[in-house]
Design an enzyme around this catalytic site. Structure first.
Site, PDB file in Angstrom:
ATOM      1  N   ASP A 145       3.943   8.337   0.601  1.00 47.02           N
ATOM      2  CA  ASP A 145       2.833   8.567   1.527  1.00 47.02           C
ATOM      3  C   ASP A 145       1.973   9.581   0.889  1.00 47.02           C
ATOM      4  O   ASP A 145       2.497  10.406   0.132  1.00 47.02           O
ATOM      5  CB  ASP A 145       3.263   9.103   2.873  1.00 47.02           C
ATOM      6  CG  ASP A 145       4.012   7.766   3.836  1.00 47.02           C
ATOM      7  OD1 ASP A 145       3.955   6.797   3.472  1.00 47.02           O
ATOM      8  OD2 ASP A 145       4.707   8.336   4.509  1.00 47.02           O
ATOM      9  N   LYS A 146       0.871   9.431   1.416  1.00 51.91           N
ATOM     10  CA  LYS A 146      -0.305  10.506   1.021  1.00 51.91           C
ATOM     11  C   LYS A 146       0.082  12.100   0.843  1.00 51.91           C
ATOM     12  O   LYS A 146       0.103  12.681  -0.047  1.00 51.91           O
ATOM     13  CB  LYS A 146      -1.699  10.628   1.791  1.00 51.91           C
ATOM     14  CG  LYS A 146      -2.688  11.548   1.392  1.00 51.91           C
ATOM     15  CD  LYS A 146      -3.937  11.409   1.980  1.00 51.91           C
ATOM     16  CE  LYS A 146      -4.988  12.407   1.871  1.00 51.91           C
ATOM     17  NZ  LYS A 146      -6.056  12.400   2.718  1.00 51.91           N
TER      18      LYS A 146
END
Length: 352
Positions: A145-146
């Site tokens: 995830d970012k």
């Protein structure tokens, strides 16, 4: 390469854009490829032509043309002049392992793995700076995830990509995340088995969507719910205020670690999406913020990955140092990464 597929939009997949729906099912599929399939009429919903932004409804049939496997995806050409010297140096500085077959980086928090709408800088694009004279640009074989930092693998060749993709699914592969969470879980170690189902957000385009936890006994009765398992162990705790946790995602569901920890009342520090849970915790009630000198960024880090090398067959133990914001938190709380066991779940680890 897969054949033509007709996929039915599931009960938990409605009211989302076609391109986002495809990327969840085929993570290695580039946005440009999706747009091209739409222009050529290869992607169809209920037999009709569509655009990437077309919103899907539950029960609709989507015709998907042949999709290459991750190891078959050609590296997309990138104009090296578009990568600034600063960004090139940054991504090269993230490398924690490299050989002629694979590269492992310590992905910075806040840097997306792949591009998308409104995303101009991401690992996939910056990987051009890691070519190092090889014919192909390194290709992604999995995601983070970012806002999650840590170990991320790229393959230099198709053979390595295929092998890594297979090995990441193998039971012997071991992923361990570190997190700071609000409060102190009791017991100090255990297994979380809540199922997960997607709950769409209220923003334009479905932004703000979350994963909702479902009791294991209700998973089979809940449309779209999937079983999920997380192992957790406490490495250190500062009274009842905050704990340093090791987390293992036995299954790999979206936001699994964040949703599971919030569900048991101990959200990850800095998690604005799940930290505002109504569960009791000793954070400030939003984002599991702890105040003082603690950064509000997400405190979740893919610390280590134990995996078989796809070519040499040697077992690699890849370890990523903490990102700067988590390192500051560790220093503030008096935690020393050097004193933690490599695998807190292994009784044979001398520090466990």
């Amino acid at each position: 390469m897969s054949g033509v597929q007709t996929i039915t939009v599931g009960a938990d997949e409605g009211d989302q854009r076609l391109d986002r729906w495809l990327k969840r099912r085929f993570p290695h599929l580039a946005q440009t490829r999706i747009e091209k399939m739409c222009r050529k009429g290869e992607l169809r919903v209920e037999g009709g032509r569509v655009k990437p932004a077309t919103r899907l409804e539950v029960g609709q049939s989507v015709r998907v043309p042949p999709i290459p496997e991750a190891h078959e995806v050609e590296s997309r050409p990138v104009d090296r002049s578009q990568i600034s010297k600063k960004d090139a140096e940054m991504i090269r500085g993230c490398v924690i392992y490299r050989d002629d077959h694979i590269i492992a980086i310590n992905k910075p928090a806040g840097l997306p793995t792949q591009g998308g709408s409104g995303v101009s800088k991401h690992v996939d694009g910056l990987a051009e700076a890691l070519r190092d004279g090889f014919e192909d640009k390194p290709r992604l074989v999995h995601r983070l995830d970012k806002d999650t930092s840590g170990v991320l693998l790229l393959a230099r060749t198709r053979t390595a990509a295929k092998g890594l993709t297979e090995n990441l699914k193998h039971r012997e592969t071991r992923k361990i995340y570190w997190a700071a969470v609000a409060g102190a879980p009791q017991p100090r170690a255990g297994i979380i088995k809540y199922g997960l189902v997607k709950a769409m957000g209220h923003g334009k385009g479905g932004e703000g969507e979350k994963m909702q936890c479902i009791h294991p006994a209700e998973v089979d009765k809940t449309p779209g719910a999937k079983r999920a398992t997380t192992e957790f162990a406490t490495i250190s705790a500062l009274g009842q205020r905050v704990s340093w946790m090791a987390l293992v995602p036995v299954t790999g569901r979206t936001h699994q670690l964040r949703a599971h920890m919030a569900e048991i009342g101990h959200p990850v520090v800095g998690d604005g999406k799940y930290g505002g849970s109504s569960q009791e915790n000793l954070g400030d009630g939003w984002g599991a913020g702890l105040g003082a000198e603690i950064d509000r960024k997400l405190h979740l880090h893919a610390r280590s990955l134990k995996i078989e090398h796809p070519v040499t067959k040697a077992v690699l133990q890849l370890v990523a140092p903490l990102p700067e914001h988590m390192e500051r938190t560790w220093d503030f709380l008096g935690w020393d990464a050097r004193e933690a066991p490599m695998d807190p779940f292994d009784p044979n680890d001398p520090l466990a």
